[in-house]
Design a protein around this motif. Structure first.
Motif, mmCIF file in Angstrom:
data_model
loop_
_atom_site.group_PDB
_atom_site.id
_atom_site.type_symbol
_atom_site.label_atom_id
_atom_site.label_comp_id
_atom_site.label_asym_id
_atom_site.label_seq_id
_atom_site.Cartn_x
_atom_site.Cartn_y
_atom_site.Cartn_z
ATOM 1 N N LEU A 33 0.846 -1.188 0.000
ATOM 2 C CA LEU A 33 0.000 0.000 0.000
ATOM 3 C C LEU A 33 0.884 1.242 0.000
ATOM 4 O O LEU A 33 1.737 1.401 0.887
ATOM 5 C CB LEU A 33 -0.894 0.015 1.242
ATOM 6 C CG LEU A 33 -1.838 -1.169 1.441
ATOM 7 C CD1 LEU A 33 -2.642 -0.980 2.733
ATOM 8 C CD2 LEU A 33 -2.773 -1.331 0.251
ATOM 9 N N THR A 166 -10.763 2.557 -4.027
ATOM 10 C CA THR A 166 -11.906 2.613 -3.104
ATOM 11 C C THR A 166 -12.303 4.043 -2.746
ATOM 12 O O THR A 166 -13.159 4.247 -1.888
ATOM 13 C CB THR A 166 -11.594 1.843 -1.803
ATOM 14 O OG1 THR A 166 -10.486 2.468 -1.142
ATOM 15 C CG2 THR A 166 -11.261 0.391 -2.095
ATOM 16 N N SER A 174 -16.186 -0.875 -0.053
ATOM 17 C CA SER A 174 -14.729 -0.840 0.038
ATOM 18 C C SER A 174 -14.182 -2.117 0.669
ATOM 19 O O SER A 174 -13.177 -2.674 0.219
ATOM 20 C CB SER A 174 -14.268 0.372 0.863
ATOM 21 O OG SER A 174 -14.586 1.578 0.209
ATOM 22 N N ARG A 175 -14.857 -2.590 1.717
ATOM 23 C CA ARG A 175 -14.416 -3.831 2.362
ATOM 24 C C ARG A 175 -14.551 -5.016 1.408
ATOM 25 O O ARG A 175 -13.662 -5.881 1.344
ATOM 26 C CB ARG A 175 -15.227 -4.072 3.636
ATOM 27 C CG ARG A 175 -14.933 -3.073 4.753
ATOM 28 C CD ARG A 175 -15.522 -3.530 6.070
ATOM 29 N NE ARG A 175 -16.985 -3.577 6.028
ATOM 30 C CZ ARG A 175 -17.779 -2.570 6.333
ATOM 31 N NH1 ARG A 175 -17.261 -1.405 6.709
ATOM 32 N NH2 ARG A 175 -19.098 -2.696 6.292
ATOM 33 N N ALA A 178 -11.780 -4.846 -1.123
ATOM 34 C CA ALA A 178 -10.510 -5.243 -0.514
ATOM 35 C C ALA A 178 -10.400 -6.760 -0.417
ATOM 36 O O ALA A 178 -9.320 -7.337 -0.632
ATOM 37 C CB ALA A 178 -10.373 -4.610 0.862
ATOM 38 N N ARG A 179 -11.501 -7.425 -0.110
ATOM 39 C CA ARG A 179 -11.480 -8.894 -0.024
ATOM 40 C C ARG A 179 -11.222 -9.517 -1.394
ATOM 41 O O ARG A 179 -10.531 -10.540 -1.501
ATOM 42 C CB ARG A 179 -12.792 -9.400 0.580
ATOM 43 C CG ARG A 179 -12.917 -9.125 2.082
ATOM 44 C CD ARG A 179 -14.070 -9.888 2.706
ATOM 45 N NE ARG A 179 -15.356 -9.357 2.305
ATOM 46 C CZ ARG A 179 -16.028 -8.420 2.961
ATOM 47 N NH1 ARG A 179 -15.518 -7.882 4.058
ATOM 48 N NH2 ARG A 179 -17.210 -7.999 2.542
ATOM 49 N N GLU A 182 -7.588 -9.303 -2.093
ATOM 50 C CA GLU A 182 -6.862 -10.312 -1.337
ATOM 51 C C GLU A 182 -6.945 -11.676 -2.019
ATOM 52 O O GLU A 182 -5.951 -12.416 -2.061
ATOM 53 C CB GLU A 182 -7.408 -10.387 0.089
ATOM 54 C CG GLU A 182 -6.847 -11.532 0.932
ATOM 55 C CD GLU A 182 -5.337 -11.491 1.094
ATOM 56 O OE1 GLU A 182 -4.772 -12.521 1.497
ATOM 57 O OE2 GLU A 182 -4.711 -10.439 0.798
ATOM 58 N N THR A 195 -3.447 4.506 -1.846
ATOM 59 C CA THR A 195 -4.715 4.595 -1.120
ATOM 60 C C THR A 195 -4.655 5.593 0.029
ATOM 61 O O THR A 195 -3.598 5.831 0.626
ATOM 62 C CB THR A 195 -5.123 3.216 -0.567
ATOM 63 O OG1 THR A 195 -6.392 3.313 0.071
ATOM 64 C CG2 THR A 195 -4.090 2.697 0.431
ATOM 65 N N THR A 200 -8.853 0.060 6.014
ATOM 66 C CA THR A 200 -9.836 -0.881 5.470
ATOM 67 C C THR A 200 -9.147 -2.026 4.761
ATOM 68 O O THR A 200 -9.503 -3.200 4.947
ATOM 69 C CB THR A 200 -10.779 -0.156 4.493
ATOM 70 O OG1 THR A 200 -11.537 0.818 5.214
ATOM 71 C CG2 THR A 200 -11.740 -1.138 3.820
ATOM 72 N N ILE A 201 -8.149 -1.710 3.951
ATOM 73 C CA ILE A 201 -7.447 -2.753 3.198
ATOM 74 C C ILE A 201 -6.727 -3.695 4.155
ATOM 75 O O ILE A 201 -6.794 -4.925 4.022
ATOM 76 C CB ILE A 201 -6.446 -2.131 2.205
ATOM 77 C CG1 ILE A 201 -7.124 -1.079 1.318
ATOM 78 C CG2 ILE A 201 -5.814 -3.236 1.349
ATOM 79 C CD1 ILE A 201 -8.273 -1.593 0.514
ATOM 80 N N GLU A 204 -9.091 -6.138 5.892
ATOM 81 C CA GLU A 204 -9.764 -7.149 5.071
ATOM 82 C C GLU A 204 -8.788 -8.055 4.327
ATOM 83 O O GLU A 204 -9.137 -9.175 3.966
ATOM 84 C CB GLU A 204 -10.699 -6.473 4.056
ATOM 85 C CG GLU A 204 -11.800 -5.629 4.677
ATOM 86 C CD GLU A 204 -12.730 -6.433 5.568
ATOM 87 O OE1 GLU A 204 -12.911 -7.637 5.322
ATOM 88 O OE2 GLU A 204 -13.276 -5.855 6.538
ATOM 89 N N ALA A 205 -7.588 -7.574 4.074
ATOM 90 C CA ALA A 205 -6.602 -8.374 3.345
ATOM 91 C C ALA A 205 -5.727 -9.136 4.339
ATOM 92 O O ALA A 205 -5.854 -8.999 5.545
ATOM 93 C CB ALA A 205 -5.768 -7.465 2.443
#
Length: 228
Positions: A33, A166, A174-175, A178-179, A182, A195, A200-201, A204-205
């Motif tokens: 990121l 996002t 956004s979540r 992010a999934r 991943e 980002t 958030t990333i 979820e990742a």
């Protein structure tokens, strides 16, 4: 996989710098990121990797190739190895989801059958195969961004670049996005994402590395303090 060596970015021939003496190494298979306030060069680094701009100083090495020295005729072929998600969707409003993705057929030289199979496979992976006949304006912002993601991974790229994907999405979408990133990362794709929504990333990742950029004046101040 991606290396910045003493890289300097300036849009006015060195009178002011976005980044200078920048050094970083992104390893194959990493999810990185790019974070930091607006104007510190996150999008510019994406553009360097994509070979949309050149550094004023230093080098950019991608997959053992110095992309700063690529001759113009080779740039389109180099970009075929990359997947890109832009800040704006860049979808053709008058064409369906399928037609927007089928443009890649001409870029990669696929036959119609191969193109259809790839498109429907990716759309199914993203849970969007039932929307292939819809126009972009019939989709939500999150659905349009998924189509952009589909376009980016059609050719199974080694590297996926994402510039604030996002930014215009609500928290739930956004979540979900992010999934999906991943899942793509787990398949071995190297992801570099600029980002403002790092938390958030990271939530979820899986294993994500944050590379924080600083304003040039702040970076110069830190360098002076280190020299004392």
């Amino acid at each position: 996989m991606i290396r910045f060596e003493d890289t300097g970015i300036s849009y006015d021939n060195g009178n002011s710098w976005v980044l200078r003496h920048f050094e970083a190494h992104i390893r194959e298979g990493e999810f990185v990121l790019l974070t930091g306030p607006s104007g510190v060069g996150k999008t510019s680094l994406i553009k360097l990797i994509l070979r949309e701009i050149l550094p004023l100083e230093g080098r950019v090495i991608v997959d053992r190739e110095d992309v700063t020295k690529l001759p113009d005729p080779k740039i389109p072929y180099y970009r075929r190895r990359l997947g890109v998600i832009f800040q704006d969707f860049r979808l053709i409003r008058s064409q369906s989801v399928f037609e927007n993705l089928n443009i890649s057929r001409r870029i990669y030289g696929w036959g119609q059958k191969e193109s259809e199979q790839r498109i429907m496979h990716v759309l199914k992976f993203l849970g969007m195969d039932h929307m292939h006949r819809r126009l972009p304006d019939e989709l939500s912002g999150g659905e349009q961004q998924k189509i952009c993601l589909a376009r980016a991974i059609l050719n199974d790229p080694k590297i996926l670049l994402a510039d604030e994907p996002t930014r215009n999405l609500d928290p739930r979408t956004s979540r979900e996005f992010a999934r999906l990133l991943e899942l793509i990362h787990r398949q071995g794709t190297t992801i570099v994402m600029a980002t403002h929504d790092a938390e958030t990333i990271k939530n979820e990742a899986g294993e994500v590395r944050e590379l924080t950029l600083f304003a040039q004046k702040e970076e110069e101040k830190c360098e002076k303090e280190r020299d004392l």
